[in-house]
Design a protein around this motif. Structure first.
Motif, PDB file in Angstrom:
ATOM      1  N   MET A   1       0.841  -1.189   0.000  1.00  0.00           N
ATOM      2  CA  MET A   1       0.000   0.000   0.000  1.00  0.00           C
ATOM      3  C   MET A   1       0.883   1.248   0.000  1.00  0.00           C
ATOM      4  N   SER A   2       0.444   2.295  -0.700  1.00  0.00           N
ATOM      5  CA  SER A   2       1.202   3.536  -0.753  1.00  0.00           C
ATOM      6  C   SER A   2       1.024   4.321   0.526  1.00  0.00           C
ATOM      7  N   ASP A   3       2.055   5.078   0.892  1.00  0.00           N
ATOM      8  CA  ASP A   3       1.999   5.903   2.082  1.00  0.00           C
ATOM      9  C   ASP A   3       1.130   7.120   1.801  1.00  0.00           C
ATOM     10  N   PRO A   4       0.028   7.332   2.556  1.00  0.00           N
ATOM     11  CA  PRO A   4      -0.848   8.466   2.297  1.00  0.00           C
ATOM     12  C   PRO A   4      -0.138   9.799   2.408  1.00  0.00           C
ATOM     13  N   ALA A   5       0.897   9.882   3.242  1.00  0.00           N
ATOM     14  CA  ALA A   5       1.586  11.157   3.425  1.00  0.00           C
ATOM     15  C   ALA A   5       2.191  11.671   2.125  1.00  0.00           C
ATOM     16  N   LEU A   6       2.495  10.771   1.218  1.00  0.00           N
ATOM     17  CA  LEU A   6       3.101  11.190  -0.044  1.00  0.00           C
ATOM     18  C   LEU A   6       2.115  11.942  -0.919  1.00  0.00           C
TER      19      LEU A   6
ATOM     20  N   SER B   1     -13.331  -6.887 -11.672  1.00  0.00           N
ATOM     21  CA  SER B   1     -12.319  -6.080 -10.981  1.00  0.00           C
ATOM     22  C   SER B   1     -12.853  -4.700 -10.620  1.00  0.00           C
ATOM     23  N   LEU B   2     -13.549  -4.049 -11.554  1.00  0.00           N
ATOM     24  CA  LEU B   2     -14.070  -2.709 -11.295  1.00  0.00           C
ATOM     25  C   LEU B   2     -15.249  -2.751 -10.327  1.00  0.00           C
TER      26      LEU B   2
ATOM     27  N   TRP C   1      -7.796   8.361  -3.338  1.00  0.00           N
ATOM     28  CA  TRP C   1      -8.775   7.383  -3.836  1.00  0.00           C
ATOM     29  C   TRP C   1      -8.282   6.804  -5.155  1.00  0.00           C
ATOM     30  N   ALA C   2      -7.808   7.688  -6.050  1.00  0.00           N
ATOM     31  CA  ALA C   2      -7.302   7.227  -7.345  1.00  0.00           C
ATOM     32  C   ALA C   2      -6.037   6.396  -7.187  1.00  0.00           C
ATOM     33  N   VAL C   3      -5.268   6.659  -6.126  1.00  0.00           N
ATOM     34  CA  VAL C   3      -4.062   5.868  -5.864  1.00  0.00           C
ATOM     35  C   VAL C   3      -4.434   4.503  -5.296  1.00  0.00           C
ATOM     36  N   GLN C   4      -5.393   4.487  -4.386  1.00  0.00           N
ATOM     37  CA  GLN C   4      -5.756   3.252  -3.697  1.00  0.00           C
ATOM     38  C   GLN C   4      -6.545   2.296  -4.582  1.00  0.00           C
ATOM     39  N   LEU C   5      -7.276   2.833  -5.547  1.00  0.00           N
ATOM     40  CA  LEU C   5      -8.104   1.980  -6.408  1.00  0.00           C
ATOM     41  C   LEU C   5      -7.301   0.895  -7.122  1.00  0.00           C
ATOM     42  N   PRO C   6      -6.210   1.225  -7.833  1.00  0.00           N
ATOM     43  CA  PRO C   6      -5.441   0.138  -8.463  1.00  0.00           C
ATOM     44  C   PRO C   6      -4.838  -0.833  -7.450  1.00  0.00           C
ATOM     45  N   ASN C   7      -4.489  -0.338  -6.257  1.00  0.00           N
ATOM     46  CA  ASN C   7      -4.007  -1.253  -5.218  1.00  0.00           C
ATOM     47  C   ASN C   7      -5.085  -2.271  -4.855  1.00  0.00           C
ATOM     48  N   ASN C   8      -6.328  -1.817  -4.808  1.00  0.00           N
ATOM     49  CA  ASN C   8      -7.424  -2.723  -4.464  1.00  0.00           C
ATOM     50  C   ASN C   8      -7.772  -3.659  -5.615  1.00  0.00           C
ATOM     51  N   ILE C   9      -7.552  -3.213  -6.849  1.00  0.00           N
ATOM     52  CA  ILE C   9      -7.720  -4.119  -7.990  1.00  0.00           C
ATOM     53  C   ILE C   9      -6.706  -5.258  -7.881  1.00  0.00           C
ATOM     54  N   ILE C  10      -5.468  -4.907  -7.534  1.00  0.00           N
ATOM     55  CA  ILE C  10      -4.431  -5.926  -7.344  1.00  0.00           C
ATOM     56  C   ILE C  10      -4.777  -6.820  -6.159  1.00  0.00           C
TER      57      ILE C  10
ATOM     58  N   ILE D   1      -2.629  -2.338 -17.661  1.00  0.00           N
ATOM     59  CA  ILE D   1      -3.171  -1.099 -18.231  1.00  0.00           C
ATOM     60  C   ILE D   1      -4.068  -0.389 -17.221  1.00  0.00           C
ATOM     61  N   THR D   2      -4.885  -1.154 -16.501  1.00  0.00           N
ATOM     62  CA  THR D   2      -5.794  -0.561 -15.517  1.00  0.00           C
ATOM     63  C   THR D   2      -5.018   0.118 -14.394  1.00  0.00           C
ATOM     64  N   VAL D   3      -4.022  -0.566 -13.875  1.00  0.00           N
ATOM     65  CA  VAL D   3      -3.220  -0.004 -12.781  1.00  0.00           C
ATOM     66  C   VAL D   3      -2.467   1.240 -13.242  1.00  0.00           C
ATOM     67  N   VAL D   4      -1.850   1.173 -14.424  1.00  0.00           N
ATOM     68  CA  VAL D   4      -1.122   2.329 -14.958  1.00  0.00           C
ATOM     69  C   VAL D   4      -2.071   3.506 -15.187  1.00  0.00           C
ATOM     70  N   GLY D   5      -3.264   3.220 -15.703  1.00  0.00           N
ATOM     71  CA  GLY D   5      -4.228   4.279 -15.977  1.00  0.00           C
ATOM     72  C   GLY D   5      -4.619   5.047 -14.727  1.00  0.00           C
ATOM     73  N   PHE D   6      -5.001   4.329 -13.687  1.00  0.00           N
ATOM     74  CA  PHE D   6      -5.415   4.996 -12.453  1.00  0.00           C
ATOM     75  C   PHE D   6      -4.234   5.668 -11.757  1.00  0.00           C
ATOM     76  N   ASN D   7      -3.074   5.056 -11.799  1.00  0.00           N
ATOM     77  CA  ASN D   7      -1.901   5.691 -11.189  1.00  0.00           C
ATOM     78  C   ASN D   7      -1.513   6.978 -11.923  1.00  0.00           C
ATOM     79  N   THR D   8      -1.658   6.979 -13.244  1.00  0.00           N
ATOM     80  CA  THR D   8      -1.344   8.182 -14.022  1.00  0.00           C
ATOM     81  C   THR D   8      -2.339   9.291 -13.723  1.00  0.00           C
ATOM     82  N   ILE D   9      -3.623   8.924 -13.600  1.00  0.00           N
ATOM     83  CA  ILE D   9      -4.635   9.925 -13.236  1.00  0.00           C
ATOM     84  C   ILE D   9      -4.330  10.520 -11.872  1.00  0.00           C
ATOM     85  N   SER D  10      -3.980   9.672 -10.917  1.00  0.00           N
ATOM     86  CA  SER D  10      -3.707  10.172  -9.565  1.00  0.00           C
ATOM     87  C   SER D  10      -2.516  11.111  -9.556  1.00  0.00           C
ATOM     88  N   SER D  11      -1.523  10.810 -10.374  1.00  0.00           N
ATOM     89  CA  SER D  11      -0.359  11.698 -10.461  1.00  0.00           C
ATOM     90  C   SER D  11      -0.759  13.055 -11.022  1.00  0.00           C
ATOM     91  N   GLY D  12      -1.608  13.051 -12.056  1.00  0.00           N
ATOM     92  CA  GLY D  12      -2.078  14.304 -12.626  1.00  0.00           C
ATOM     93  C   GLY D  12      -2.956  15.081 -11.661  1.00  0.00           C
TER      94      GLY D  12
END
Length: 311
Positions: A1-6, A103-104, A233-242, A290-301
């Motif tokens: 899981m990613s650190d929320p502080a980041l 998955s979704l 939320w956008a960061v955690q979503l792909p983690n939960n898909i995994i 593709i799903t994980v990369v997509g949501f991670n890219t959105i969260s970065s933006g």
């Protein structure tokens, strides 16, 4: 899981700017790229029944007479089976598309439920402080101490009756289990933001003006916490898909013959047929990637756009 502080943006000292937000978001390259990838995944999930009808293959239908060779090996890509078949003669493309739905349908509700619960608890802990904060913080630490896979396997084992059948819909159980492990990250993120915000001038001004605690929390604090929470939320979503794929891979999530990326990858790994028909493994694996990369890219933006220092 990613650190929320980041992903915690510094608290705003004025109301969140909302005008033209969609236009600002779309100008961010990461949001555009991620949105296109996620749109393709959503399109694939929604279009699964049409593709199934077009090919004439259901997600659980077996076509051993045409999808398996005389030696019992699955066929590779062809006009009838665009991504080939698996070792049971089922269409890999159709099952991959239906796997996107699973998955979704698990990741989005579980992440949203975790966000609502965690944000609510974090608001309470951060705003009231004192013993309330200490109790909540201890609860978060206890919840974080449980190993995900071991605990999830134990909880899911209780969903089996004497006959081995599931007592409750496995999808619902997986949603609850993932939410149970995800809310703590939202709570910790929200608590930290509220603690750093509650003594800011505009909060104190609202209190001096006679605003109630409820108004301060929901009209002053929550709108300023929301951007960071939505980013996470956008960061955690792909983690939960995994996480769902992991549980299905271990055989305790979505059960066969239902199509899930996790159990499809598990089937390919167990049978080793991917050495003969690589798309048996590549289909669900690429879709998951593709799903994980997509949501991670959105969260970065989103993080770039919703950073208050840029507004």
């Amino acid at each position: 899981m990613s650190d929320p502080a980041l992903f915690a943006a510094p608290p705003l000292q004025a109301p969140v700017i909302r005008t033209g937000l969609a236009r600002i978001l779309w100008r961010e390259p990461s949001v555009r790229i991620g949105s296109v990838l996620v749109f393709l995944v959503l399109l694939a999930a929604l279009g699964a029944p049409w593709v199934s009808a077009w090919l004439g293959h259901g997600p659980t239908q077996q076509f051993r007479d045409v999808a398996l060779s005389e030696t019992g090996l699955p066929v590779g890509p062809s006009a009838a089976f665009p991504l080939g078949a698996d070792d049971n003669g089922r269409d890999v493309l159709v099952r991959t598309l239906y796997g996107a739905r699973i998955s979704l349908l698990i990741a989005i509700p579980s992440t949203t439920l975790a966000m609502v619960i965690g944000t609510s608890i974090g608001l309470i802990a951060g705003f009231f402080g004192g013993i309330t904060d200490r109790v909540v913080s201890q609860g978060i630490d206890v919840a974080l101490s449980f190993p995900f896979v071991v605990t999830a396997l134990s909880l899911l084992a209780f969903n089996r009756g004497a006959d081995g059948q599931s007592l409750i819909n496995p999808m619902l159980v997986v949603i609850i289990v993932i939410s149970f492990f995800s809310w703590t990250y939202f709570a910790r993120l929200t608590r930290g933001l509220v603690l750093s915000m509650r003594h800011l001038p505009f909060i104190e001004a609202a209190a001096v003006a006679g605003a109630s605690r409820r108004r301060i929390v929901f009209r002053e604090i929550l709108p300023n916490v929301a951007p960071s929470v939505l980013v996470y939320w956008a960061v955690q979503l792909p983690n939960n898909i995994i996480a769902e794929a992991t549980l299905s891979f271990l055989g305790v999530g979505v059960q066969a013959p239902a199509a899930s990326w996790g159990n499809m990858i598990a089937d390919a790994q167990r049978s080793s047929m991917y050495q003969v028909q690589p798309w048996f493994l590549l289909g669900p694996s690429i879709a998951l990637f593709i799903t994980v990369v997509g949501f991670n890219t959105i969260s970065s933006g989103l993080r770039n756009v919703l950073d208050p220092q840029r507004l």
